[in-house]
Design an enzyme around this catalytic site. Sequence first.
Site, PDB file in Angstrom:
ATOM      1  N   CYS A   1      -7.169  17.860 -17.165  1.00 18.12           N
ATOM      2  CA  CYS A   1      -5.982  18.030 -16.323  1.00 18.12           C
ATOM      3  C   CYS A   1      -4.719  18.211 -17.167  1.00 18.12           C
ATOM      4  CB  CYS A   1      -5.829  16.808 -15.424  1.00 18.12           C
ATOM      5  SG  CYS A   1      -4.276  16.723 -14.520  1.00 18.12           S
TER       6      CYS A   1
ATOM      7  N   TYR B   1      -1.191  27.696 -10.707  1.00 18.33           N
ATOM      8  CA  TYR B   1      -1.953  27.157  -9.578  1.00 18.33           C
ATOM      9  C   TYR B   1      -1.644  27.932  -8.300  1.00 18.33           C
ATOM     10  CZ  TYR B   1      -3.677  23.087 -12.133  1.00 18.33           C
ATOM     11  OH  TYR B   1      -4.338  22.281 -13.017  1.00 18.33           O
TER      12      TYR B   1
END
Length: 338
Positions: free
Chosen positions: A48, A179
């Site tokens: 992440c 994203y």
Amino acid sequence: MGGDGNSAYGHKKFKRSKSHFADRITADGRDGWPVESGRYRLVVSRACPWASRAVISRRLLGLERALPMAVTDPVQDDRSWRFTLDPGGRDPVLGIRYLAEAYEKREPGAPGGVSVPAIVDVPSGELVTNDYQQLTLDLATEWTDLHREGAPDLYPEHLRDEIDEVMAEVYEDVNNGVYRAGFASDQEEYEEACAGVFRRLEALAERLAGQRYLVGDTITEADIRLFTTLVRFDPVYHGHFKCNLWKLTENPVLWAYARDLFQTPGFGDTVDFDHIKRHYYQVHSGINPTGIVPLGPDLSGWLSPHHREELGGRPFGDGTPPGPVAPHERVGPRGLPA
């Protein structure tokens, strides 16, 4: 960050949720959580980018002993981040199988899903914060009594306005922009986000053409936040998220800048490309339903000469590099280029 609704990605408009737990751990304990060595546990995924900020900051500042770290499996299940990398599938300190258990202990049924980075209070087993935007700033400014000797100032007071401005632009168009492109549910949404990513990257390349770091002549929080996206760009964002106008390796300035940071102690030695690739390609079933993880790209170039030192700059300012990585925190053999 989170692991909920993975099959829905690409089928509905993407919107990043705000951190529900925004308590701060401070030197004066004003939120009820005082800085205290060994009291808290930082839970991260090496996959992440938001969690990787905290991993890098913690190492640069020498907080490894003061703030022990738990690393989750990069591949989540329907209960999100899990401790299946540890013996018995439990975190050895918290004694839990899922990070969600610390969330539930703090607030049963809390909204917003389970995300990393997260800091858990070891004595109570409760989540303290999952505020990824504030967490690293507090490590730099509130945990100073526990910093190692020679730790860099990652958020120097006289540069904070400029750092904040740069970080806001990087967040909107790059950190979160990839994203928005990758999880877009229609062509227009995708094209707008993707174009924004590359406009900002080109502007950053212009800025970095004549200076080694984003703000000032030393590494700051702004560099950490850009690096965590750049290091994932070719392995996952270029293909998986369709951010493919060009590769990072095709931009001479950004590629050299990223390699400079990667080869700086505290950056590349925290990166696990194996975790990164498996997480994105296996977890985001909405946009990669087969779960196939690509063999490429070739990662050996990360260790090639960058020549950015010719621009001057002092990575750690008046401080020193961090020491060797502790044996139990070393990245596995598939994590780093040979």
